[in-house]
Design a protein around this motif. Sequence first.
Motif, PDB file in Angstrom:
ATOM      1  N   LYS A   1       0.820  -1.208   0.000  1.00  0.00           N
ATOM      2  CA  LYS A   1       0.000   0.000   0.000  1.00  0.00           C
ATOM      3  C   LYS A   1       0.854   1.258   0.000  1.00  0.00           C
ATOM      4  O   LYS A   1       0.555   2.217  -0.705  1.00  0.00           O
ATOM      5  CB  LYS A   1      -0.912  -0.005   1.227  1.00  0.00           C
ATOM      6  N   ARG A   2       1.919   1.246   0.808  1.00  0.00           N
ATOM      7  CA  ARG A   2       2.745   2.450   0.945  1.00  0.00           C
ATOM      8  C   ARG A   2       4.196   2.037   1.172  1.00  0.00           C
ATOM      9  O   ARG A   2       4.494   1.151   1.964  1.00  0.00           O
ATOM     10  CB  ARG A   2       2.254   3.313   2.108  1.00  0.00           C
ATOM     11  N   ASP A   3       5.065   2.711   0.462  1.00  0.00           N
ATOM     12  CA  ASP A   3       6.506   2.454   0.584  1.00  0.00           C
ATOM     13  C   ASP A   3       7.195   3.792   0.863  1.00  0.00           C
ATOM     14  O   ASP A   3       7.032   4.746   0.101  1.00  0.00           O
ATOM     15  CB  ASP A   3       7.032   1.838  -0.717  1.00  0.00           C
ATOM     16  N   TYR A   4       7.937   3.841   1.965  1.00  0.00           N
ATOM     17  CA  TYR A   4       8.622   5.083   2.351  1.00  0.00           C
ATOM     18  C   TYR A   4      10.101   4.781   2.529  1.00  0.00           C
ATOM     19  O   TYR A   4      10.471   3.801   3.185  1.00  0.00           O
ATOM     20  CB  TYR A   4       8.038   5.630   3.650  1.00  0.00           C
ATOM     21  N   MET A   5      10.955   5.612   1.941  1.00  0.00           N
ATOM     22  CA  MET A   5      12.399   5.433   2.069  1.00  0.00           C
ATOM     23  C   MET A   5      13.054   6.770   2.366  1.00  0.00           C
ATOM     24  O   MET A   5      12.825   7.758   1.659  1.00  0.00           O
ATOM     25  CB  MET A   5      12.980   4.844   0.788  1.00  0.00           C
ATOM     26  N   LEU A   6      13.857   6.812   3.417  1.00  0.00           N
ATOM     27  CA  LEU A   6      14.602   8.006   3.780  1.00  0.00           C
ATOM     28  C   LEU A   6      16.084   7.681   3.733  1.00  0.00           C
ATOM     29  O   LEU A   6      16.537   6.678   4.298  1.00  0.00           O
ATOM     30  CB  LEU A   6      14.221   8.502   5.179  1.00  0.00           C
ATOM     31  N   THR A   7      16.860   8.534   3.058  1.00  0.00           N
ATOM     32  CA  THR A   7      18.304   8.384   2.984  1.00  0.00           C
ATOM     33  C   THR A   7      18.964   9.649   3.509  1.00  0.00           C
ATOM     34  O   THR A   7      18.580  10.754   3.114  1.00  0.00           O
ATOM     35  CB  THR A   7      18.755   8.133   1.535  1.00  0.00           C
ATOM     36  N   ASP A   8      19.932   9.475   4.392  1.00  0.00           N
ATOM     37  CA  ASP A   8      20.683  10.602   4.940  1.00  0.00           C
ATOM     38  C   ASP A   8      22.055  10.618   4.261  1.00  0.00           C
ATOM     39  O   ASP A   8      22.938   9.827   4.589  1.00  0.00           O
ATOM     40  CB  ASP A   8      20.834  10.445   6.451  1.00  0.00           C
ATOM     41  N   PHE A   9      22.223  11.507   3.259  1.00  0.00           N
ATOM     42  CA  PHE A   9      23.489  11.621   2.554  1.00  0.00           C
ATOM     43  C   PHE A   9      24.421  12.533   3.350  1.00  0.00           C
ATOM     44  O   PHE A   9      24.068  13.670   3.675  1.00  0.00           O
ATOM     45  CB  PHE A   9      23.288  12.212   1.155  1.00  0.00           C
ATOM     46  N   SER A  10      25.624  12.043   3.637  1.00  0.00           N
ATOM     47  CA  SER A  10      26.561  12.828   4.419  1.00  0.00           C
ATOM     48  C   SER A  10      27.970  12.300   4.184  1.00  0.00           C
ATOM     49  O   SER A  10      28.170  11.100   3.952  1.00  0.00           O
ATOM     50  CB  SER A  10      26.216  12.758   5.913  1.00  0.00           C
ATOM     51  N   TYR A  11      28.966  13.200   4.248  1.00  0.00           N
ATOM     52  CA  TYR A  11      30.358  12.764   4.101  1.00  0.00           C
ATOM     53  C   TYR A  11      30.782  11.906   5.277  1.00  0.00           C
ATOM     54  O   TYR A  11      31.501  10.923   5.138  1.00  0.00           O
ATOM     55  CB  TYR A  11      31.284  13.977   3.984  1.00  0.00           C
TER      56      TYR A  11
END
Length: 831
Positions: free
Chosen positions: A339-349
């Motif tokens: 039903k729902r797909d959520y993706m969070l990515t934290d880009f950082s050095y």
Amino acid sequence: MKRILIPIFLLMVAFSYAQTKVGGVIIDEAGVTVPFANVLFKDSQEGTITNDDGRFYLESDTTYPTLIVSFIGYETQEINLSQKVNYDMKITMVESSEQLKEVVLIAGKQSKKNNPAIDILRKIWEKKRRNGLSLFDQYKYDKYEKVEFDLNTIDSSVIKSRVFKGLEFMFKDLDTSRITGKTYLPIFLNEKFSKVYGDNILQTEKEDVLGSKNSGFENNQSITAFVQDMYAEYNVYNNYIKFFDKSFTSPLSKTGIDVYNYALRDSAFIDNKWCYNIVYYPRRKNELTFKGDFWVNDTTYAIKNINLQVVKSANLNWVKDVYIEQDFDVLNDSVFLLKRDYMLTDFSYSKKEKSRGIYGKRTTVYDRHQFDQERPRDFYKTESNPFDPIVMTRDTTFWTNNRLESLNKDEKGVYQLLDTLKTVPKFKSYYNIVSILGSGYIEVDKWNMDIGDVYSVFGYNDAEGIRLRGGARTYFGQNDLWRLEGYMAYGFKDQKGKYGVSGKWLVDKKSRLIISGGNRRDIEQLGLNLTATNDVLGRSIASSSVFTVGANDRLTNINLSTFNIEMEPISNFRIRIGNSFRTLSSALPDAFSLDYVDANAAGGISSEIQQFDVNTTLIYTPGKRTIGFGVERSDINDDYSTLLLNYTRGLQGFLESDFNYSKLQFSYSQPWVLGGFGRLRSTVEVGKTFGEVPLGLLNVIPGNQTLFSLYNTFPNLDFYEFVTDTYVSVHLEHNFNGRLFSRIPILRKLDLREIVGLRGVWGELSDENIALNAPTNIPLQAPNDKIYYEYSVGIGNIFKIFRIDFNFRGNYLDAPEARPFSVTGTFGFNF
């Protein structure tokens, strides 16, 4: 990794709706942090798991007075929350002898038997092919996707910095992430609405994009291409989940019991379905794994909800955190649909807790399913154009009717405030700098022209000495139907000017009929590819490399004119028919000649080749995805295979062409993702030339005298060391992505990656061609006695950007000036 054209200097307004926020660290009685501990609000299903450093953050729209903290082997803690916001909490866990006994049964690395969680996992494997869309012959559903990028960890030092001076209004209101607890500022938003059709009998699927909308970057397809490449589709039921060009072991994988620890934590009714809650976390550090939990139904063993968070120790660059949530809807007693797909990515050095970076968030919602409506096979062959102007300019009514999830206040603000930012000169300057670094071109809007590419300005070789180059191209937009491009260069040693000019025109969008042509007069290091160059603007790195091994004096003057007609009658299958006329001569005759026997020439020897060729090329790239609909498109993936068949016919006498001959060549390149064992690149190429031709038209085995690691070349061969008219070559290169180094304690924290390579070639040169080329001043030999081979071992990801390869020559070591060993390297920004 593709150049990321995401400007990080923009804006937003946000508001916090969360009623309860908690964050902190969990330690044991000795002060050691406790990773993978369970944290949840009492009398709820809202929870999280501490990261590798024992830290956690959790928030909810509901007010909760009590926090529950538990972990196998410790007493369960109930923490009273005195206020709605509780940061920097420090919770000490106390060991429990009773719970420690449970470790033997259901957790830890000791035994996988008698573990109810693993018993349930085996049921999931058994039933996974009988869940979801696979239950139906045909299906159709609506799909809504939004992708957002945010600046994160915003504090007063950022707001008051010189970078944002004059842009302080961007930070009027800030929100906090419900996953990490960090403040963030939304800067980019993309929305897309599609209808997806599939047929499980025909094993085919297609997606018709009906609407697409970008915030402030309507014409920047590079951003959209990067987003689509980064957020590729994945299935948690698969053994491996692929993103960022890496394969992560799924917690639902059949190999999961060797990679993860599992524990049965809870059971409860969810949507009137009795479900089990299973917690999982990795057995070892530095592997590409997740931590989290999932709820699974007790009868269908279908997943109802799953959370996945990449462990901090995973060998992944430029990414500090990845968090995935998937919710499945109960269609009926036996069908669970995503039903729902959520993706969070934290880009950082850096992966440090307080490091700043960029959030990338994707939310995909699926709805309005229909089943078992059969459609003809031809229906799935027709494709919509996701970059049709109509699709890109849908009105407010369209989005109101088709957003399956409403925009929140901060997302609406992105559209409003970017309009303001585009009028601010300082922001426009920042955006232009990022665009130049990403594309290599300087945009001159008033002339509809780009200046560049800036990365080709400086070069050096033995014939030209120091070389400077400048170029330009027409540019009305990324979907231009025609494009003109050219460059001029000057060598300070030979004191000669060079140039190249080309043009291309997309005549028909549907068949992608393209007419192109051009002319180039320049100095080139030929022999870096088994196929002759027909690119009037390209230039090999060996032609301009400042540092080389040995004498780099086998350079060629080339005057090349081309005309081509290309079309794509079906997706990813291209047909190119064209011709070329080239004049070749040595740029340094005293060191390297292209002389050949010519009875009609004065002295019986010619030093210049004039040749007219007709070429037919077939290129098939199954699985390749592109973006755009203009004369030039961008690739958005690199995991497709390439099959190429090329036939060249030389016509003697036409335009005073020198030789009659035929050449047939075939190559097959394939990347192989081998699950947790990394990625293998393979290329096989065969070719044969029929007829007698001079050195400039033969197939030179690609040597490499530069210090760069170049795939499809032999780094221990000099240029022109082997020359053939018949050849077979194989190149294999495998990147283990740190799987081996992660098992070595001393090397584990360095996140190094191991690369091995093997390459070989067999070829021969006919007696007739040897006799024709007898006047040349270099030895002509082919690897016909035995297969010439090399092997290499390399270390990648050094300081996140460098790679070093140690190359060994396997045979033909008695050849004059043979190089038995070499060191090459490269650098790049890879995940």
